[in-house]
Design a protein around this motif. Structure first.
Motif, PDB file in Angstrom:
ATOM      1  N   UNK A   1       5.454  18.500  11.095  1.00 47.79           N
ATOM      2  CA  UNK A   1       5.943  19.644  10.178  1.00 47.79           C
ATOM      3  C   UNK A   1       6.721  19.065   9.157  1.00 47.79           C
ATOM      4  N   UNK A   2       6.162  19.314   7.923  1.00 47.31           N
ATOM      5  CA  UNK A   2       7.068  19.059   6.755  1.00 47.31           C
ATOM      6  C   UNK A   2       6.990  20.275   5.692  1.00 47.31           C
ATOM      7  N   UNK A   3       8.032  20.942   5.856  1.00 47.09           N
ATOM      8  CA  UNK A   3       8.487  22.173   5.054  1.00 47.09           C
ATOM      9  C   UNK A   3       7.680  23.196   5.522  1.00 47.09           C
ATOM     10  N   UNK A   4       6.773  23.535   4.728  1.00 42.54           N
ATOM     11  CA  UNK A   4       5.614  24.620   5.239  1.00 42.54           C
ATOM     12  C   UNK A   4       4.298  24.058   5.622  1.00 42.54           C
ATOM     13  N   UNK A   5       4.240  22.667   5.573  1.00 43.30           N
ATOM     14  CA  UNK A   5       2.702  22.121   5.770  1.00 43.30           C
ATOM     15  C   UNK A   5       2.867  21.232   6.911  1.00 43.30           C
TER      16      UNK A   5
END
Length: 350
Positions: A201-205
């Motif tokens: 998970x990277x932020x909302x991605x």
């Protein structure tokens, strides 16, 4: 049962388990010494099932003993009678199975239930009563399955490599089974998948990790997996069917006998994933397969309880069964509101 099959053009005999299908087919072949029936269930090889269907359609056998494998989607030809052996357990199953007979324009479906004991008879009478009263079981759709959400997230990361978590959430809550899922529940699933290193998970991605496809394939089914052994006829090298690992480990060894495809086979040897067998003329027992029980719905249980309280014997119950039911009602029987405990020695029966 034999006389009913003989007096009709084509008969489908539905049973609730593969073991019972094999047992009835074997017993009838021993008793009548004729190829009147074939067996059809999901643990037989495709070739064996298709051969049984072809012989039935061509009129070369007069009946098929089958499980749910013939309930749906298969054109089984000119069946003019359905026999249900013991209670079908569910209202919808009885309607579906009976509808396999007279399956063409201007014909009527015909079904007969044959029961082996009083409890089966009570349950069968209750189910037929529900059918006559036009009461079907409700269609139950499981809602809010977070395991399904987890599987879909993993599949989407495999398909796209990465995607926007907000957009995906908006998409899945448009489906009926997940339309009440909160954002908090969704985020908990995402957090769990990240912590267990299934996704990144990277932020909302949400990003794919290695091994996502293997994990998805392994966990897509909610049915516990069990190893199967292939039964191979060494005479013609044909695949006959499959047996569960648990049964094989407990019951099968070189020289042992079991029934499959309605006939006895002798075990020659057991290999890593297959059992080599040969035909053998002797009495034997049918195997046991796991996961065969059909649940009884509450509406049927309530109807049985009501019939017991009122000592009901319906008009559609025929012959000796009526006398058996009347005699049974003279005993104390459990109901929804009352259960009976009996004991003998160290055994207690509820």
């Amino acid at each position: 049962m034999h006389d009913l099959v003989e007096s009709h053009t084509g008969t489908l005999i539905f049973v609730n388990t593969r073991s019972v299908a094999e047992d009835i087919a074997f017993r009838m072949s021993l008793y009548y010494r004729e190829a009147l029936l074939k067996v059809h269930h999901g643990s037989l090889s495709r070739d064996v099932r298709e051969e049984a269907e072809s012989l039935f359609k061509a009129g070369k056998v007069k009946g098929l003993i089958c499980t749910s494998s013939l309930e749906l989607g298969i054109d089984i030809g000119s069946a003019d009678l359905v026999i249900q052996f013991n209670s079908p357990r569910q209202i919808n199953k009885l309607i579906q199975r009976t509808g396999r007979s007279g399956h063409w324009i201007k014909k009527k479906s015909k079904g007969i239930i044959i029961c082996s004991d009083i409890i089966e008879l009570e349950e069968a009478m209750a189910i037929v009563g529900q059918v006559y009263d036009k009461r079907l079981e409700p269609v139950i759709i499981r809602k809010g399955s977070l395991a399904t959400v987890a599987n879909q997230i993993i599949l989407e990361t495999h398909r796209k490599k990465s995607f926007d978590s907000d957009i995906f959430y908006d998409a899945i809550i448009r489906s009926y089974p997940l339309n009440n899922m909160t954002r908090e529940e969704y985020d908990e699933v995402v957090k769990f998948l990240e912590e267990t290193r299934k996704i990144r998970v990277e932020g909302k991605t949400l990003w794919r990790r290695s091994g996502t496809l293997d994990y998805f394939i392994t966990n897509i089914s909610m049915i516990p997996s069990e190893k199967n052994y292939r039964v191979i006829d060494i005479i013609n090298r044909k695949f006959v069917g499959t047996l569960d690992e648990r049964y094989v480990l407990n019951e099968v060894e070189p020289g042992s006998y079991f029934v499959i495809r309605g006939a006895t086979w002798r075990t020659v040897r057991v290999e890593e994933d297959k059992i080599l067998v040969e035909p053998f003329q002797t009495a034997a027992l049918a195997p046991k397969w796991t996961g065969e029980d059909i649940p009884v719905m509450q509406d049927v249980v309530n109807r049985v309880s009501e019939n017991r309280e009122k000592k009901v014997v319906e008009d559609y119950v025929s012959g000796k069964s009526r006398d058996i039911l009347s005699e049974w009602y003279k005993n104390d029987s459990g109901t929804i509101d009352r259960f009976i405990i009996e004991s003998q020695g160290s055994e207690i029966v509820i």
